[in-house]
Design an enzyme around this catalytic site. Structure first.
Site: not given
Length: 302
Positions: A62, A106, A131, A178, A278-279, A282
């Protein structure tokens, strides 16, 4: 159905590439604003408690991304012995600082003395809650007041990914696996207000495989590696995998590898679109944080 059932290889939703486009557009917008307002600089403050390795990695991403865009990024780091009062005082100071447009706490908090994370996120002014975790913003989102609140970054990123498929969300059956406050619940809200019919599944859901098989859109946010089997995916469904699970792997230099919540190798044989891990999700989360912070800075400027 979104695709011919004879097609057995999903198209990849490349979150890295899409996020780069979003950041490129943000950079151009900032440059345009600076032509009239040379001192314009979005301010982002990130509060971190403790030394969790994963949190440090995320914060680093970030900070790096924000700095590359010309943001003024402030990393406020506390050791594990910090008290709740000290954290709340820091948040109050940042709330009062006009140069700070976005504040994030965080999570999870890595502390010795118990600190109420909800109390901390709710202490952030809604206007600086980039956020989207403050209960005021969450309440507005749940009521469909989408223009008067920040959308949580990961669900916001998922909606952008869905947009890039070109598939109309309205009228589709979306299954969200979820129900967390950070992801599952706001994701369901955003899909509902996009006029999808939404089913929320969780640890107590019976016949989970059958529920998922009904989904034209499946959002996996259960936090368990490959829990969702590829055979459960409806032919032609869009699969957005928010899971990031670390498992041991001796063949990797790091000694581990990342897996999503979906059995990717099999799911891609049935889905029309799918995100890799990943990719996928995220990079979108970080991009949407930057976008939210830019919007906050603009709202104070104009």
């Amino acid at each position: 159905m979104f695709v011919d059932e004879k097609v057995h290889e999903a198209q990849i939703l490349n979150g890295k590439k899409i996020s780069e486009e979003i950041l490129k557009n943000a950079s151009a917008e900032i440059a345009s604003i600076k032509e009239k307002h040379p001192s314009f600089s979005p301010g982002l403050s990130i509060l971190q408690v403790g030394n969790r390795e994963d949190s440090t990695v995320y914060v680093g991403m970030k900070v790096k991304t924000g700095t590359s865009l010309g943001f003024c990024v402030n990393h406020v780091k506390f050791d594990k012995n910090v008290t709740e009062l000290e954290v709340l005082q820091s948040i109050d100071d940042l709330n009062k600082d006009a140069s700070v447009h976005g504040i994030i706490v965080q999570l999870p908090l890595d502390c010795v003395e118990k600190i109420d994370s909800a109390k901390c996120t709710n202490a952030v002014l809604p206007s600086k809650d980039v956020d989207g975790l403050n209960e005021v913003n969450a309440g507005r989102l749940s009521r469909g007041e989408l223009k008067s609140c920040f959308h949580p970054c990961t669900p916001h990123g998922c909606m952008e990914l869905l947009k890039h498929t070109g598939v109309e969300i309205e009228g589709k059956h979306a299954v969200v696996v979820g129900r967390s406050k950070l992801l599952g619940s706001p994701m369901a809200n955003l899909l509902t207000w996009a006029n999808a019919t939404v089913t929320i599944c969780h640890s107590r859901t019976k016949d989970l495989d059958k529920m998922i098989s009904l989904g034209d859109i499946v959002i996996a946010a259960c936090g368990q590696a490959e829990m969702i089997k590829g055979s459960w995916i409806k032919q032609g469904a869009i699969v957005i995998d928010c899971g990031i699970n670390v498992i041991p792997d001796d063949t990797k230099k790091s000694g581990h590898r990342l897996l999503g919540d979906v059995e990717y190798s099999e799911a891609k044989k049935r889905a029309s679109w799918i995100t890799p891990v990943p990719g996928g999700v995220g990079p979108m989360t970080v991009a949407m944080l930057m976008k939210n912070t830019l919007e906050s800075a603009k709202s104070q400027l104009f």
